[in-house]
Every structure is written in C-alpha cells, then in structure tokens.
Enzyme design. Structure first.
Site, PDB file in Angstrom:
ATOM      1  N   GLU A 115       6.434  10.632 -20.866  1.00 30.84           N
ATOM      2  CA  GLU A 115       5.387  11.175 -19.982  1.00 30.84           C
ATOM      3  C   GLU A 115       6.002  12.228 -19.080  1.00 30.84           C
ATOM      4  O   GLU A 115       7.229  12.414 -19.072  1.00 30.84           O
ATOM      5  CB  GLU A 115       4.743  10.044 -19.171  1.00 30.84           C
ATOM      6  CG  GLU A 115       3.927   9.096 -20.043  1.00 30.84           C
ATOM      7  CD  GLU A 115       3.329   7.925 -19.293  1.00 30.84           C
ATOM      8  OE1 GLU A 115       3.315   7.943 -18.053  1.00 30.84           O
ATOM      9  OE2 GLU A 115       2.883   6.986 -19.957  1.00 30.84           O
ATOM     10  N   HIS A 243      -4.228  12.315 -10.874  1.00 29.52           N
ATOM     11  CA  HIS A 243      -3.826  12.358 -12.282  1.00 29.52           C
ATOM     12  C   HIS A 243      -4.441  13.603 -12.896  1.00 29.52           C
ATOM     13  O   HIS A 243      -5.626  13.872 -12.700  1.00 29.52           O
ATOM     14  CB  HIS A 243      -4.301  11.103 -13.014  1.00 29.52           C
ATOM     15  CG  HIS A 243      -3.620  10.905 -14.329  1.00 29.52           C
ATOM     16  ND1 HIS A 243      -3.836  11.725 -15.405  1.00 29.52           N
ATOM     17  CD2 HIS A 243      -2.693  10.001 -14.728  1.00 29.52           C
ATOM     18  CE1 HIS A 243      -3.083  11.324 -16.421  1.00 29.52           C
ATOM     19  NE2 HIS A 243      -2.378  10.278 -16.025  1.00 29.52           N
ATOM     20  N   ARG A 290       3.477  15.354 -12.384  1.00 33.26           N
ATOM     21  CA  ARG A 290       2.031  15.332 -12.182  1.00 33.26           C
ATOM     22  C   ARG A 290       1.502  16.269 -11.104  1.00 33.26           C
ATOM     23  O   ARG A 290       0.431  16.837 -11.240  1.00 33.26           O
ATOM     24  CB  ARG A 290       1.639  13.929 -11.768  1.00 33.26           C
ATOM     25  CG  ARG A 290       0.921  13.244 -12.835  1.00 33.26           C
ATOM     26  CD  ARG A 290       0.684  11.833 -12.487  1.00 33.26           C
ATOM     27  NE  ARG A 290       0.960  11.097 -13.699  1.00 33.26           N
ATOM     28  CZ  ARG A 290       0.884   9.800 -13.808  1.00 33.26           C
ATOM     29  NH1 ARG A 290       0.572   9.082 -12.756  1.00 33.26           N
ATOM     30  NH2 ARG A 290       1.124   9.220 -14.946  1.00 33.26           N
ATOM     31  N   HIS A 351      -5.657   9.077  -8.155  1.00 30.77           N
ATOM     32  CA  HIS A 351      -5.118   8.078  -9.088  1.00 30.77           C
ATOM     33  C   HIS A 351      -4.220   7.050  -8.419  1.00 30.77           C
ATOM     34  O   HIS A 351      -4.263   5.875  -8.750  1.00 30.77           O
ATOM     35  CB  HIS A 351      -4.337   8.851 -10.158  1.00 30.77           C
ATOM     36  CG  HIS A 351      -3.723   8.002 -11.224  1.00 30.77           C
ATOM     37  ND1 HIS A 351      -4.486   7.272 -12.108  1.00 30.77           N
ATOM     38  CD2 HIS A 351      -2.422   7.776 -11.565  1.00 30.77           C
ATOM     39  CE1 HIS A 351      -3.688   6.640 -12.953  1.00 30.77           C
ATOM     40  NE2 HIS A 351      -2.427   6.908 -12.635  1.00 30.77           N
ATOM     41  N   ARG A 386       5.046  10.235  -7.250  1.00 30.10           N
ATOM     42  CA  ARG A 386       5.533   9.172  -8.147  1.00 30.10           C
ATOM     43  C   ARG A 386       5.770   9.690  -9.562  1.00 30.10           C
ATOM     44  O   ARG A 386       4.935  10.413 -10.116  1.00 30.10           O
ATOM     45  CB  ARG A 386       4.518   8.037  -8.205  1.00 30.10           C
ATOM     46  CG  ARG A 386       4.855   6.963  -9.212  1.00 30.10           C
ATOM     47  CD  ARG A 386       3.838   5.850  -9.165  1.00 30.10           C
ATOM     48  NE  ARG A 386       2.547   6.281  -9.622  1.00 30.10           N
ATOM     49  CZ  ARG A 386       2.049   6.027 -10.831  1.00 30.10           C
ATOM     50  NH1 ARG A 386       2.748   5.355 -11.725  1.00 30.10           N
ATOM     51  NH2 ARG A 386       0.841   6.437 -11.155  1.00 30.10           N
TER      52      ARG A 386
HETATM   53  P1  FAD Z   1      -3.850  -4.192  -8.382  1.00 32.95           P
HETATM   54  O1  FAD Z   1      -3.496  -4.404  -9.794  1.00 32.95           O
HETATM   55  O2  FAD Z   1      -4.809  -3.102  -8.105  1.00 32.95           O
HETATM   56  O3  FAD Z   1      -4.437  -5.551  -7.792  1.00 32.95           O
HETATM   57  C1  FAD Z   1      -5.052  -5.585  -6.524  1.00 32.95           C
HETATM   58  C2  FAD Z   1      -5.542  -6.995  -6.242  1.00 32.95           C
HETATM   59  O4  FAD Z   1      -5.811  -7.123  -4.869  1.00 32.95           O
HETATM   60  C3  FAD Z   1      -6.823  -7.371  -6.953  1.00 32.95           C
HETATM   61  O5  FAD Z   1      -6.705  -8.692  -7.430  1.00 32.95           O
HETATM   62  C4  FAD Z   1      -7.880  -7.341  -5.855  1.00 32.95           C
HETATM   63  O6  FAD Z   1      -8.968  -8.219  -6.043  1.00 32.95           O
HETATM   64  C5  FAD Z   1      -7.043  -7.793  -4.685  1.00 32.95           C
HETATM   65  N1  FAD Z   1      -7.601  -7.399  -3.390  1.00 32.95           N
HETATM   66  C6  FAD Z   1      -7.656  -6.151  -2.857  1.00 32.95           C
HETATM   67  N2  FAD Z   1      -8.241  -6.198  -1.643  1.00 32.95           N
HETATM   68  C7  FAD Z   1      -8.564  -7.487  -1.415  1.00 32.95           C
HETATM   69  C8  FAD Z   1      -9.211  -8.169  -0.357  1.00 32.95           C
HETATM   70  N3  FAD Z   1      -9.667  -7.546   0.742  1.00 32.95           N
HETATM   71  N4  FAD Z   1      -9.384  -9.508  -0.466  1.00 32.95           N
HETATM   72  C9  FAD Z   1      -8.957 -10.178  -1.555  1.00 32.95           C
HETATM   73  N5  FAD Z   1      -8.342  -9.583  -2.596  1.00 32.95           N
HETATM   74  C10 FAD Z   1      -8.150  -8.256  -2.524  1.00 32.95           C
HETATM   75  N6  FAD Z   1       1.088   2.666 -13.533  1.00 32.95           N
HETATM   76  C11 FAD Z   1       2.108   2.632 -14.414  1.00 32.95           C
HETATM   77  O7  FAD Z   1       3.247   2.334 -14.039  1.00 32.95           O
HETATM   78  N7  FAD Z   1       1.877   2.911 -15.728  1.00 32.95           N
HETATM   79  C12 FAD Z   1       0.655   3.234 -16.222  1.00 32.95           C
HETATM   80  O8  FAD Z   1       0.491   3.456 -17.406  1.00 32.95           O
HETATM   81  C13 FAD Z   1      -0.420   3.308 -15.309  1.00 32.95           C
HETATM   82  N8  FAD Z   1      -1.659   3.677 -15.729  1.00 32.95           N
HETATM   83  C14 FAD Z   1      -2.700   3.627 -14.844  1.00 32.95           C
HETATM   84  C15 FAD Z   1      -3.991   3.895 -15.310  1.00 32.95           C
HETATM   85  C16 FAD Z   1      -5.075   3.768 -14.451  1.00 32.95           C
HETATM   86  C17 FAD Z   1      -6.459   4.077 -14.950  1.00 32.95           C
HETATM   87  C18 FAD Z   1      -4.865   3.367 -13.104  1.00 32.95           C
HETATM   88  C19 FAD Z   1      -6.023   3.218 -12.181  1.00 32.95           C
HETATM   89  C20 FAD Z   1      -3.587   3.129 -12.639  1.00 32.95           C
HETATM   90  C21 FAD Z   1      -2.496   3.256 -13.497  1.00 32.95           C
HETATM   91  N9  FAD Z   1      -1.203   2.992 -13.056  1.00 32.95           N
HETATM   92  C22 FAD Z   1      -0.163   2.980 -13.957  1.00 32.95           C
HETATM   93  C23 FAD Z   1      -0.952   2.504 -11.688  1.00 32.95           C
HETATM   94  C24 FAD Z   1      -0.825   0.966 -11.723  1.00 32.95           C
HETATM   95  O9  FAD Z   1      -1.727   0.436 -12.656  1.00 32.95           O
HETATM   96  C25 FAD Z   1      -1.119   0.370 -10.362  1.00 32.95           C
HETATM   97  O10 FAD Z   1      -0.396   1.037  -9.375  1.00 32.95           O
HETATM   98  C26 FAD Z   1      -0.683  -1.101 -10.348  1.00 32.95           C
HETATM   99  O11 FAD Z   1      -1.276  -1.784 -11.415  1.00 32.95           O
HETATM  100  C27 FAD Z   1      -1.063  -1.744  -9.031  1.00 32.95           C
HETATM  101  O12 FAD Z   1      -0.824  -3.115  -9.128  1.00 32.95           O
HETATM  102  P2  FAD Z   1      -1.008  -4.036  -7.840  1.00 32.95           P
HETATM  103  O13 FAD Z   1      -0.647  -5.410  -8.276  1.00 32.95           O
HETATM  104  O14 FAD Z   1      -0.293  -3.443  -6.705  1.00 32.95           O
HETATM  105  O15 FAD Z   1      -2.572  -3.939  -7.486  1.00 32.95           O
HETATM  106  C1  SIN Z   2      -0.967   7.415 -17.632  1.00 30.43           C
HETATM  107  O1  SIN Z   2      -1.006   6.623 -18.564  1.00 30.43           O
HETATM  108  O2  SIN Z   2      -1.028   8.635 -17.733  1.00 30.43           O
HETATM  109  C2  SIN Z   2      -0.844   6.851 -16.257  1.00 30.43           C
HETATM  110  C3  SIN Z   2       0.555   6.486 -16.037  1.00 30.43           C
HETATM  111  C4  SIN Z   2       0.811   6.244 -14.591  1.00 30.43           C
HETATM  112  O3  SIN Z   2      -0.073   6.352 -13.749  1.00 30.43           O
HETATM  113  O4  SIN Z   2       1.973   5.943 -14.293  1.00 30.43           O
END
Ligand code: FAD
Ligand code: SIN
Length: 531
Positions: A115, A243, A290, A351, A386
């Site tokens: 990527e 993104h 990015r 994103h 990032r």
């Molecule tokens: P999340 O997975 O967002 O979990 C948040 C949790 O907090 C949820 O359970 C929610 O219910 C809970 N929560 C929030 N507020 C409250 C509240 N007030 N009360 C109770 N619960 C609450 N990153 C990569 O490294 N590689 C990728 O390929 C990639 N692709 C992506 C594609 C997309 C479409 C998106 C949106 C993001 C992508 N990212 C990628 C970024 C990555 O997915 C996220 O940064 C990461 O998954 C965040 O994980 P997290 O556990 O911090 O939060």
């Molecule tokens: C993507 O798959 O392009 C998202 C990857 C990322 O947010 O790290």
C-alpha cells in the site's frame, strides 16, 4: 455494578486487551461494553490488511520503521515506532493462533500486499475483508472465556472522576483519577454507574465528524470527548486522515472504501480527461503516502470541476482481481460498474484520526487508572500522517502493552464507593429529536467545508464561530432533556470538531495531513499540539 477491569469498546483494541487480561486473571471480572452490537466497529470494515515485517529475506524492521517515519512527516515518536514495528509480528502470530486466516500463495507462504508509503510488500490480508476476519476471530475466542462479560447496547456517557465527588478538577489537577463510568443502558433506558479498578478506553475514531467518511455510525469520537471533558490530555487532533479512494456514491453514508491495496496491485488514478495525474505530484505516483494522494485528488477535482476522479483497474487481471478483492468487485457490480470494463468513480473521505487521547508507551493516559489504545489513542506512532495498515497493528501492540501495565497495578487498587448516582432532576423527554439530527448534519457540513483536506485561517475561524453556536445550543439541550445516544454523540462530535479546529489553528505550518495555504512552510520547531 462493580468490575475489576472495564473495557469500553469491542474492536481490535478492546478485545485484544480483554482476552489477555481475562486469561491472566481467571478469578477477576472483565466487562466489555459496546454501544451497539459487539461486531459493529471500525475494525470490521478494515479492508487492506495489517502491516508487519514478515518476509525477513526482503524486508526488515529498519525499512518498516523508516516508511512509518517518512509518512509521519517528522512528528512520529521514534521510540514508539520501533516498539510497534518490532513487537507487531508477535501480536499478529497471536491472532493467527486465535484462528484468524490470512491469504496465502500457491506455495503456502503468506501473500503480502503493498500500500501507499510502503517500500516492501508487507500487508497480511484476508481478501479485501481483513477486519471482518480479525473481528470474527477475536469474538470467537471471547466465547471460550468465562470471566468476560460482554454488554452490548450500553452507551458510556462519561467517565467518573473526583469531579463527581464534588472536588474541583482542572487541567492542572495532577492526580485526576478514574473510578468508572456512567452508562446509558439501552435495554432499560436508565443511566447506571459501573465502578472499576482499571478502565480501558478503546472507543475508536471520529470520522462521523465529516459529511463524507468511510467510518460507520459508531465512530463519533466518544472516548476522546469524554477524556477532554474530564480534563485529560488530547493531542494532534488536526491530523485527520482522508482516504484517497472512497467509492463516489452521492447520498450513501458511510462511503464504501476501495482499498489502497487495489493501487498496490496496479490500479491507476485518472482524472476526467483520462490523464494518470499522480505522476505530476509525486515520484511514487499512485503509491505515495495518503496525504499526498488525497491532496492531489482534491486538487484535480477542483481544477477540472468534478466531484470525483477515477480508479482505473481495466488493465488488471480479472481472475486475480476477483480473488483478492471479491467484496469490491461485487459492490461495484451491484451499482452497475464492471471494474474490468469501467473505471471506478472515487473521491477522498474522512477515514482515520491520527491524534487522540495522549498516552505513554504503556497506554497510560494523563488520568490515573485510565488506559487508552486503538484509534482513540495518540501513542506517537503516526505523527502527522499514518502509514497505511499500521492501525490494526498499533491497536494490537498497545492492547498488549496496556494489559502488561494494568496487570501490575490491579492488586494495589480498590473501588471508590462514594460515587453518587446519575442525577436526572430537571430533565424531560426531548420534544424534537430532529433538532439533534439537524445539528449533526450542520456539524458535518461545517467540518467538511472549512476543516477538510485544504485549510486556511479564515476557514478555521469560520468553523470555530459556527461550532460555538452549535455547542451552546447542544449544551442547553443536554441540561434540559433526558440523555439519549443521539444527543451524547452530537455533543461528543461537537467537542471533537472543536479539538480538530483548535489543533489546526495552533499549527501555523503545513505538515503531513494538516495543509493550510496561509502557512505553507514547515516550522523548524517540531511539536505536538496538546489540548
Ligand atoms: P473500533 O474497532 O472502531 O471499535 C470501537 C468500539 O468502541 C466499538 O465497539 C464501539 O461500540 C465502542 N464504543 C465507542 N463509543 C462508545 C460509547 N460511548 N459507549 C460504549 N461503547 C462505545 N486499518 C488498518 O490497519 N488496515 C486496514 O486495512 C484498514 N482499513 C480500514 C477500512 C475502513 C473502511 C475503516 C473505517 C478503517 C480502516 N482501518 C484500517 C482503520 C482501522 O480499522 C481502525 O483504526 C481500527 O479498527 C480501530 O479499532 P479500535 O479497536 O480502536 O476501534
Ligand atoms: C485500505 O485498505 O486502503 C485502508 C488501509 C488503512 O486504512 O490502513
């Protein structure tokens, strides 16, 4: 309710922490709270994959570190980068042991994608639905653990500190301590208090502050706003990552992502005149970091007067495309685009939040007994931008580090039993929920129009004035009506919007994701903006 360890969030960060802690302390209670269903997280939507040094014959820690530092444009904490890159592969092995499957080639070796900003192929992936597979594996592992209680549909409203005991807490209070949270239980519609010895915020990002975002509805920056209200430290919020390639589908929210891995496999960006424009912007062309690609697209859209550009995949091998990107292929077909025949209309979308709750190398926040990891945290890894696929990695590395540190603290801590119940006096049922929806739309409009990819001083000033008004209207509503998730989310999004604008106003330079045409030069003084 009392619990030893309270985990807010069921994405990769929260679940990594909960599983490890529960296994280490079978006699202690671990509670995981989530505001909707357990798997409705940003994690589930991750596409491209997880970065990690895997093929040591070609790749090395040094190269991954260097790529991360280059993307971060001078603001990464080098010590943290080294920690994440070097500890990452161990954490990936652990999730593989939980049952997560990553694609392999014909010889049985992991098939490593590439990527933007990566000098080597180092992205492990499960087709184009990596996050879904990782979330599945984590939730599946959770089923086997008896001492984890998972509470869905419980909305955390605020963290509890000595402020709730009647003490004055300000930004300069040294020993702000977290004792638990107030939670709106959506099954009963009552606000309950949960007392805990250790609290972990893993509440994810805040993409919903913008009109066009790849983030699901849950990404409203709740954890960041709660810590700010509790007078904890937040940093680098101006670095919102857009993104470059979200599918252009007017009226559809969130936007469907077209993973950067498509460009890694040969996809080419073109403008409406069919010109492969990235070569005019950066020697790395379509695989530049990015911030550069998103700005280039933004510029092409403005220059040619269009609302999107195109991603051209027509020259790519059909069988390989469908094998690696089945979800994208199907999604495009469902809206009448055969990617082998037609170009995909794409535009940038909010994103990822590179900043957030300031933490140290063990995930400790500035508030005692409160840890943070995952997208809501600012560990120092990402700096001003990032590197792709470093987020899932960071969440697992810091989930582990929070677990190590809090395990050492737990036996020295006790519950604070003097916390009062939530006070509902003087509040009534909201008369018009539509006011909340309209304010949220206004907020998203303000942030997209004035605090997007390209910023100016005047735009930031305008945004702040408009946010001020939204803030006072919403606070009045909050004081007089019964709390609902919608109202809390609006309140949190306004706080996050304020923090993004404030950080952007303080940063009198253009660096990484923050680009202000009134301050195009980079400052010589490197600094994180702490709010
Ligand atoms: P999340 O997975 O967002 O979990 C948040 C949790 O907090 C949820 O359970 C929610 O219910 C809970 N929560 C929030 N507020 C409250 C509240 N007030 N009360 C109770 N619960 C609450 N990153 C990569 O490294 N590689 C990728 O390929 C990639 N692709 C992506 C594609 C997309 C479409 C998106 C949106 C993001 C992508 N990212 C990628 C970024 C990555 O997915 C996220 O940064 C990461 O998954 C965040 O994980 P997290 O556990 O911090 O939060
Ligand atoms: C993507 O798959 O392009 C998202 C990857 C990322 O947010 O790290």
């Amino acid at each position: 309710m009392q619990t030893d360890f309270l985990v807010i969030g069921s994405g990769i960060a929260g679940l990594t922490y909960a599983l490890k802690t529960a296994k280490q302390f079978p006699d202690k209670k671990i509670t995981v709270i989530t505001k909707t269903q357990a798997d409705e997280t940003n994690t589930k939507y991750a596409q491209g994959g997880i970065a990690g040094v895997w093929d040591e014959a070609k790749d090395s820690y040094d190269k991954h570190i260097e790529d991360t530092l280059i993307a971060g444009d001078g603001l990464c904490n080098e010590h943290i980068v080294e920690i994440v890159v070097k500890e990452g592969p161990e954490r990936i092995k652990e999730i593989i042991a939980y049952g997560a499957e990553f694609d392999k080639d014909d010889k049985g070796a992991y098939s490593l994608g590439k990527e933007g900003g990566h000098s080597e192929n180092r992205i492990l992936h499960h087709k184009d639905v990596t996050g879904k597979e990782m979330e599945r594996a984590l939730l599946n592992e959770l089923k086997n653990i008896k001492n984890i209680e998972l509470l869905n549909h419980c909305f955390v409203v605020d963290i509890i500190t000595q402020h709730h005991l009647g003490f004055l807490v300000t930004k300069s209070t040294l020993d702000i301590t977290c004792y638990g949270v107030y939670v709106l239980n959506l099954h009963t519609n009552h606000i309950e208090k949960i007392l805990a010895k250790i609290i972990l915020l893993a509440t994810g990002g805040c993409g919903q502050a913008y009109r066009t975002t790849t983030n699901p509805r849950i990404a409203t920056g709740d954890g960041i706003a709660m810590v700010y209200r509790a007078k904890g430290k937040i940093e680098n919020m101006e670095f919102i990552q857009f993104h470059p390639t979200a599918l252009y589908e007017p009226g559809i929210s969130p936007s469907f992502l077209i993973t950067e891995a498509v460009r890694g496999d040969g996809g080419i960006l073109r403008n409406k005149n069919n010109e492969a424009f990235m070569e005019r912007y950066d020697a790395r062309k379509d695989l530049a970091p990015r911030d550069i690609v998103a700005r280039a697209i933004d510029n092409e859209m403005k220059r040619t007067g269009t609302e999107h550009v195109y991603l051209d995949c027509r020259h790519m091998d059909k069988e390989k495309f469908i094998h690696h990107f089945p979800n994208i292929y199907e999604k495009c077909l469902s809206i009448g685009i055969d990617v082998m025949q037609q170009m995909i209309p794409v535009a940038p979308a909010a994103h990822y939040s590179c900043g957030g709750i300031k933490t140290d190398e063990w995930g400790r926040t500035s508030i005692k007994n409160l840890y943070a990891c995952g997208e809501c945290a600012s560990t120092g890894l990402h700096g001003a931008n990032r590197l792709a696929s470093n987020s899932l990695l960071e969440a697992m590395v810091f989930g582990h580090r929070c677990y190590l540190d809090s395990s050492e603290q737990i036996n020295t801590l006790s519950f604070e039993n003097r916390i009062p119940d939530w006070n509902v006096t003087g509040t009534s049922e909201p008369r018009e929920m539509i006011l909340i929806t309209q304010s949220q739309k206004e907020l998203q409009q303000i942030m997209s129009d004035y605090v997007g990819i390209v910023r100016t001083d005047v735009r930031l000033e305008r945004a702040m004035k408009r946010l001020d008004l939204l803030f006072s209207e919403t606070e009045a509503l909050y004081r007089s009506t019964k709390v609902s998730p919608q109202l809390c989310e609006l309140r949190n999004l306004i706080t996050v919007g304020y923090l993004i604008v404030k950080g952007a106003e303080f940063r009198k330079e253009s660096r990484g994701l923050h680009y202000n045409t009134d301050h195009l030069q980079k400052s010589e003084i490197l600094q994180n903006i702490i709010l």
